[in-house]
Design an enzyme around this catalytic site. Sequence first.
Site, PDB file in Angstrom:
ATOM      1  CG  HIS A  39      65.531  10.881 105.231  1.00  0.00           C
ATOM      2  ND1 HIS A  39      65.566  11.427 103.967  1.00  0.00           N
ATOM      3  CD2 HIS A  39      66.827  10.625 105.559  1.00  0.00           C
ATOM      4  CE1 HIS A  39      66.815  11.501 103.547  1.00  0.00           C
ATOM      5  NE2 HIS A  39      67.601  11.008 104.491  1.00  0.00           N
ATOM      6  CE1 TYR A  41      66.828  14.871  99.322  1.00  0.00           C
ATOM      7  CE2 TYR A  41      66.815  12.497  98.985  1.00  0.00           C
ATOM      8  CZ  TYR A  41      66.139  13.675  99.248  1.00  0.00           C
ATOM      9  OH  TYR A  41      64.776  13.665  99.431  1.00  0.00           O
TER      10      TYR A  41
END
Length: 245
Positions: free
Chosen positions: A107, A22
């Site tokens: 991210h 993830y």
Amino acid sequence: MIPYHFEIKSGKRGSSLEHINYVTRTGAHGEHEDLVTTAFGNLPTWAGNDPKAFFRASEKYERKNAPAFRSMTFNLPKDLTIEQNKRLAIDISHALTAGKPFLLAVHAPVSALAGEFHPHGHLMMSDRMPDDIERSAELTFRRYNASHPEKGGCRKDSGGKNRAEHRDWVIEQRKLVAEHINEALERHGHHDRVDHRTLRQRGESRQPESYLGPARVRRMSSHDKQQYLDARQRQRRKDEGSTFK
């Protein structure tokens, strides 16, 4: 005042590899295009510079009721450039882990609500503290032997904390991250700051902003989104006014 978010979770046994996929945007999460950078550090020799190998061993050998890893998530300032946030995220990771094995992923997805970049870091770490003793993967995760350290596993810095001590530790981590963010903002010429304290600790009676989530945002009309953003901006201007009184 820049919104501040810092979260700590214990990684459940059996979830390590899925969590790695993830945060690193691999496997089933490869369709996401918001990965900025990854980094890792403090891995033992037997892991061969492979975070997956380390956390796979943690899954296998860590004691039954212990978490396989600890997960931390922290926002990064939108005012900083991508390169500046990369450096900041790595500095925060080293400060939080203090020599313990870790994997970091940064991210920068585009917010579904405001259409702005939302840079943040995902830190995955072990509670095991490496020393100068060479151990096998299995021995690394055994119970620590204070009398003969070479016969036991690496010591865990999370062991023995009661509820109050754990709460104080979490507060210390929140403060540590905020200090690093504010130092970076000052170093790069920005005046805004973050505050790790809760609204109550700051003497504010309002409720914290609730997390909408992507699904709820998708159901909102353009008018609803704009109303929400306008209300958020009014509150931030009010907060900034009270800060500089």
